[in-house]
Design a protein around this motif. Structure first.
Motif, mmCIF file in Angstrom:
data_model
loop_
_atom_site.group_PDB
_atom_site.id
_atom_site.type_symbol
_atom_site.label_atom_id
_atom_site.label_comp_id
_atom_site.label_asym_id
_atom_site.label_seq_id
_atom_site.Cartn_x
_atom_site.Cartn_y
_atom_site.Cartn_z
ATOM 1 N N THR A 474 6.723 -12.650 5.819
ATOM 2 C CA THR A 474 7.504 -12.642 7.053
ATOM 3 C C THR A 474 7.661 -11.204 7.521
ATOM 4 O O THR A 474 7.419 -10.253 6.757
ATOM 5 N N PRO A 475 8.087 -11.004 8.781
ATOM 6 C CA PRO A 475 8.316 -9.629 9.244
ATOM 7 C C PRO A 475 9.374 -8.898 8.433
ATOM 8 O O PRO A 475 9.390 -7.661 8.419
ATOM 9 N N GLU A 476 10.237 -9.625 7.740
ATOM 10 C CA GLU A 476 11.265 -8.984 6.921
ATOM 11 C C GLU A 476 10.808 -8.713 5.497
ATOM 12 O O GLU A 476 11.547 -8.071 4.712
ATOM 13 N N SER A 477 9.621 -9.192 5.132
ATOM 14 C CA SER A 477 9.101 -8.910 3.791
ATOM 15 C C SER A 477 8.935 -7.405 3.625
ATOM 16 O O SER A 477 8.442 -6.714 4.525
ATOM 17 N N VAL A 478 9.322 -6.878 2.469
ATOM 18 C CA VAL A 478 9.330 -5.425 2.237
ATOM 19 C C VAL A 478 8.146 -5.046 1.356
ATOM 20 O O VAL A 478 7.868 -5.686 0.333
ATOM 21 N N MET A 479 7.472 -3.962 1.769
ATOM 22 C CA MET A 479 6.417 -3.356 0.966
ATOM 23 C C MET A 479 6.676 -1.849 0.917
ATOM 24 O O MET A 479 7.399 -1.297 1.756
ATOM 25 N N VAL A 480 6.085 -1.198 -0.068
ATOM 26 C CA VAL A 480 6.357 0.219 -0.283
ATOM 27 C C VAL A 480 5.246 1.062 0.325
ATOM 28 O O VAL A 480 4.054 0.873 0.027
ATOM 29 N N ASP A 481 5.664 1.969 1.193
ATOM 30 C CA ASP A 481 4.737 2.953 1.759
ATOM 31 C C ASP A 481 4.580 4.075 0.737
ATOM 32 O O ASP A 481 5.483 4.897 0.545
ATOM 33 N N ARG A 482 3.438 4.124 0.065
ATOM 34 C CA ARG A 482 3.191 5.067 -1.021
ATOM 35 C C ARG A 482 1.705 5.362 -1.098
ATOM 36 O O ARG A 482 0.892 4.659 -0.490
ATOM 37 N N PRO A 483 1.316 6.385 -1.843
ATOM 38 C CA PRO A 483 -0.121 6.631 -2.034
ATOM 39 C C PRO A 483 -0.780 5.424 -2.706
ATOM 40 O O PRO A 483 -0.231 4.826 -3.630
ATOM 41 N N VAL A 484 -1.985 5.076 -2.197
ATOM 42 C CA VAL A 484 -2.685 3.889 -2.675
ATOM 43 C C VAL A 484 -4.105 4.273 -3.056
ATOM 44 O O VAL A 484 -4.770 5.052 -2.347
ATOM 45 N N GLN A 485 -4.564 3.754 -4.193
ATOM 46 C CA GLN A 485 -5.939 3.954 -4.647
ATOM 47 C C GLN A 485 -6.564 2.569 -4.824
ATOM 48 O O GLN A 485 -6.144 1.779 -5.654
#
Length: 824
Positions: A474-485
């Motif tokens: 959903t638009p309220e689902s939270v994800m982490v903005d972080r470095p990704v490999q």
């Protein structure tokens, strides 16, 4: 048909043979007989040509030779009479023989000079004779050439029925003697070949006159071809400008004159000549320009058609009505000089208005759309013949789209290193309402809205997010903005920052790359590709993690259609440009049916996606697209190294896609999708609702009248700061009125010839300006019309950034019609 023998042979001479009906049969004996008849015709005409020149010279030469021989005989007789009385001395005979021997070498030395002179004369004559003989024996058959007329004629209407374009070639009915208007025949003869009824196919007097005028003019200003020569060139020869073709043209003209009547030749010429705007033949031209058959033409219309054949592409009334009228005046005067009409009739014809019943040439920008639907017309109609196509194009929105794109490119294109732009406007049902395929169709016909495949950048995130919403996010689902490999790939955010935990609505609005990359891994790249296919994207898409950030190449129309699927809920939304096709028969050849109910997007994921799109404009990267009072959603996209910048936005009724970049794929100067593309969307949507509501009729280019502002009330009182008077023109946006410098509101003035034209227009005409104050711009009126609107609609200036909508519309009209400075 009978030969015109009285025009070609003395009364006591042999009559020309009648044409053999079997002359075209493959029998070689008949072909030889035809060649023999043609050779006799040629010999007869050559005798006629040589008689005047050669007979006089021969008689003069014989007379001089006779006088010389008589003088020599008289001298010999005188010597004989003197001989007995004056016998020479004994040694005189020896001296005479010696003198005779001394004179012989002198005569011998004269013989080589005479031989050389004879060779100089005879060899070129022999070569010319061989050349003429070769041209004669290789003559093509009469009527053997096929006039290439291109594709069938198509008339294109806008969505409201206004005709705005024609394509292809129009072929009218064959003319008969009963159908030929006398004025049209007289006009053609007067302007093209005044001695048509007196020469025998080649007009030596006309050739000499044309050669003399061309010599005096320093170039080719006048042709010497007769109507007969033009007829055989159109029907039997190619259009190459070579001596060989001209010689064969002369031979064939002689043959035609010996086998056809003058009226038949004239009718054949009128049926074959090109009159511009795709019209071949006088009847086709009459229907194309005036909406009537040739037999219904009046004198002014006949004069205009007759004037076109010399330069049909330049003088076609659909593109140059003024030039066509000027040429018609020349034709009318020629008819007076030949006695076909009186001066009074010519003057009356000049005063009579000529009204075109066909549209002007298509505005250049619409040609991208016309090119796109051409293939669909062929596929849907499935038949030959002329036809009329009702398209989906909205002319007012098309003009608006071209104007806002051109204005943004003119303002910032050079500074930001942006060379091209494209734009597509779709209705909620998929109808293509406007299309801009590039900056200038005349410079490049490549349609960047349909044919170009470019990386969409973050614009592609729509597919990843929609896939996620369908899988439970959903638009309220939270994800982490972080470095990704992810394997060897390390996605980074444009600003180099990491925000930590963010809801998907915010991540989409701010176009956070790391979150989109993680989302793509969670739902799977194959699932994202499947969603893209469901929404109508057919381009090849690589199955790689970077796809969610737009590493695949797609077209603008594909992406706009995909966003339109989200707006309408249809999967996929079918875009189309044709509503109906009609031919000569009453039954339509094609009518688009309402789209059958098909797969629809699930309501809940669609609603969440629309909410996320709206967040982009409200608080994200697309804030430049906001329009007060309107509900707008959209998404920005920027490809790697700033090679492409995109924005696709939507209102409740429209989907608008914009791309900017360079044809050579060179980087722009840090151009993001939230800048120029979003700005173009804003400029368009801000005024699109007004255009659709008013249904504003586009002014005809035939009238070439500038857009008129609303007339001021007749009893308007004199306002404070109002000044009246006849102005002096400083530039097209600045006037000197009673010693005061007046700057017109919304106008960026031009100097040079445009300023001189404005000065000529305003000469001895009063202008009323209001709102005058120090440093401020003013609005001025002339005879109730807004002067700034008149100037902009005539292409006399550019609109400024702060110009009100009515002035921006006037500039867009001028751009679409390529008038004034936009026609450079």
């Amino acid at each position: 048909m009978t030969p015109d023998a009285p025009e070609r042979a003395p009364a006591d001479g042999p009559k020309p043979p009648k044409p053999d009906p079997a002359a075209d049969a493959p029998d070689p004996r008949l072909a030889a007989r035809e060649a023999g008849r043609a050779a006799r015709d040629l010999a007869r005409h050559l005798r006629t040509l040589l008689a005047a020149a050669g007979l006089g010279l021969a008689r003069t030469g014989l007379a001089r030779t006779g006088r010389a021989l008589s003088a020599r005989a008289a001298e010999r007789a005188a010597r004989a009479r003197r001989a007995p009385a004056e016998r020479p001395p004994a040694g005189a005979e020896t001296d005479a023989r010696a003198l005779n021997r001394r004179s012989r070498p002198i005569l011998g030395r004269r013989h080589p000079a005479l031989l050389a002179a004879a060779l100089v004369i005879l060899l070129p004559a022999l070569a010319l004779a061989i050349y003429l003989f070769a041209a004669f024996v290789s003559l093509p058959p009469l009527g053997g050439a096929v006039v290439e007329t291109g594709q069938r004629a198509i008339t294109v209407e806008a969505d409201d029925g206004r005709v705005f374009a024609t394509r292809g070639s129009f072929r009218g009915q064959k003319l008969t003697a009963a159908d030929l208007p006398p004025h049209l025949a007289q006009a053609i003869v007067a302007i093209e070949d005044r001695r048509f009824y007196s020469h025998w196919g080649i007009d030596l007097r006309g050739l000499a006159r044309a050669a003399w005028r061309n010599l005096r003019g320093g170039g080719v200003r006048e042709g010497g071809s007769t109507i007969t020569q033009q007829y055989v060139r159109l029907t039997s020869l190619n259009q190459e400008k070579t001596l060989w073709r001209k010689v064969q043209e002369a031979f064939l003209a002689l043959r035609v004159e010996s086998t056809m009547s003058k009226d038949a030749i004239l009718l054949g010429y009128l049926d074959s000549a090109y009159f511009g705007a795709g019209a071949y033949g006088a009847d086709a031209a009459a229907r194309r320009y005036f909406g009537k058959p040739a037999k219904a033409l009046n004198l002014p219309e006949s004069a205009m058609l007759a004037g076109l054949v010399r330069a049909p592409s330049q003088l076609a009334p659909t593109r140059n009505l003024g030039g066509a009228k000027e040429r018609a005046d020349v034709v009318l005067q020629a008819m007076v000089e030949t006695g076909a009409i009186s001066q009074a009739e010519a003057d009356a014809a000049r005063k009579q208005s000529v009204t075109l019943k066909s549209p002007p040439e298509a505005p250049p920008g619409t040609n991208y759309f016309l090119d796109m639907i051409a293939g669909d017309v062929k596929r849907l109609a499935g038949t030959d013949g002329d036809m009329t196509v009702r398209s989906t194009l909205n002319l007012d929105l098309q003009s608006l789209a071209e104007g806002v794109v051109a204005r943004r490119l003119d303002k910032d294109g050079a500074r930001r290193k942006v060379g091209q732009a494209a734009m597509v406007v779709l209705s909620k049902e998929g109808a293509i309402l406007a299309m801009v395929g590039g900056r200038d169709y005349e410079d490049s016909q490549f349609n960047r809205a349909v044919q170009a495949k470019r990386q969409p950048g973050s614009l592609f995130k729509l597919l990843a997010y929609l896939t996620a919403y369908e899988k439970g996010y959903t638009p309220e689902s939270v994800m982490v903005d972080r470095p990704v490999q992810i394997g060897d790939w390390q996605p980074e955010n444009d600003d180099g920052r990491y925000r930590g935990p963010v809801p998907l609505r915010t991540a989409f609005a701010l176009s956070i790359n790391t979150v989109a990359a993680q989302l793509g891994q969670d739902v799977g790249i194959p699932a994202v590709i499947a969603t893209a296919r469901k929404l109508g994207i057919q381009s090849d898409l690589p199955n790689v993690p970077s796809l969610v950030l737009g590493s695949g190449a797609v077209s603008l129309l594909e992406m706009t259609r995909a966003y339109g699927s989200v707006l309408s809920g249809r999967t996929p939304l079918q875009s189309y440009g044709i509503q109906a096709i009609r031919g000569a028969a009453p039954q339509p050849l094609y009518v688009r049916a309402d789209a059958a109910p098909g797969p629809m997007l699930a309501q809940e994921p669609r609603t969440m996606m629309l909410d996320s799109l709206q967040a982009v404009v409200e608080s994200g990267t697309g804030r430049a697209a906001r329009v007060p009072g309107q509900i707008i959603g959209g998404k920005t996209g920027t490809s790697q190294d700033f090679r492409d910048a995109w924005f696709v936005g939507m209102t409740p009724d429209l989907v608008v896609g914009i791309w900017v970049g360079n044809d050579d794929d060179s980087p722009m100067n840090r151009m993001f999708g939230g800048e120029m593309p979003a700005g173009i969307f804003h400029d368009f949507v801000q005024r699109a609702a007004e255009k659709l509501a008013k249904g504003k009729a586009r002014l005809s280019a035939e009238r070439a009248e500038p857009a008129r502002a609303a007339a001021a009330p007749a009893a308007e009182p004199v306002a404070a700061g109002e000044v009246r008077g006849v102005p002096e023109v400083i530039d097209t946006g600045t006037l000197n009125l009673r010693g005061r410098v007046v700057r017109l509101l919304g106008v960026v003035g031009e100097r040079g010839h445009l300023a001189r034209q404005l000065a000529s227009y305003l000469r001895r005409r009063e202008v009323v300006c209001t709102g005058l104050s120090d440093g401020a711009t003013a609005r001025c009126r002339i005879e109730g019309d807004d002067l700034a609107g008149l100037i902009l609609a005539a292409g006399g200036a550019r609109a400024s950034e702060d110009a009100p909508p009515d002035l921006l519309g006037a500039e867009e009209q001028a751009r679409a019609e390529r008038v004034g400075l936009w026609g450079r």
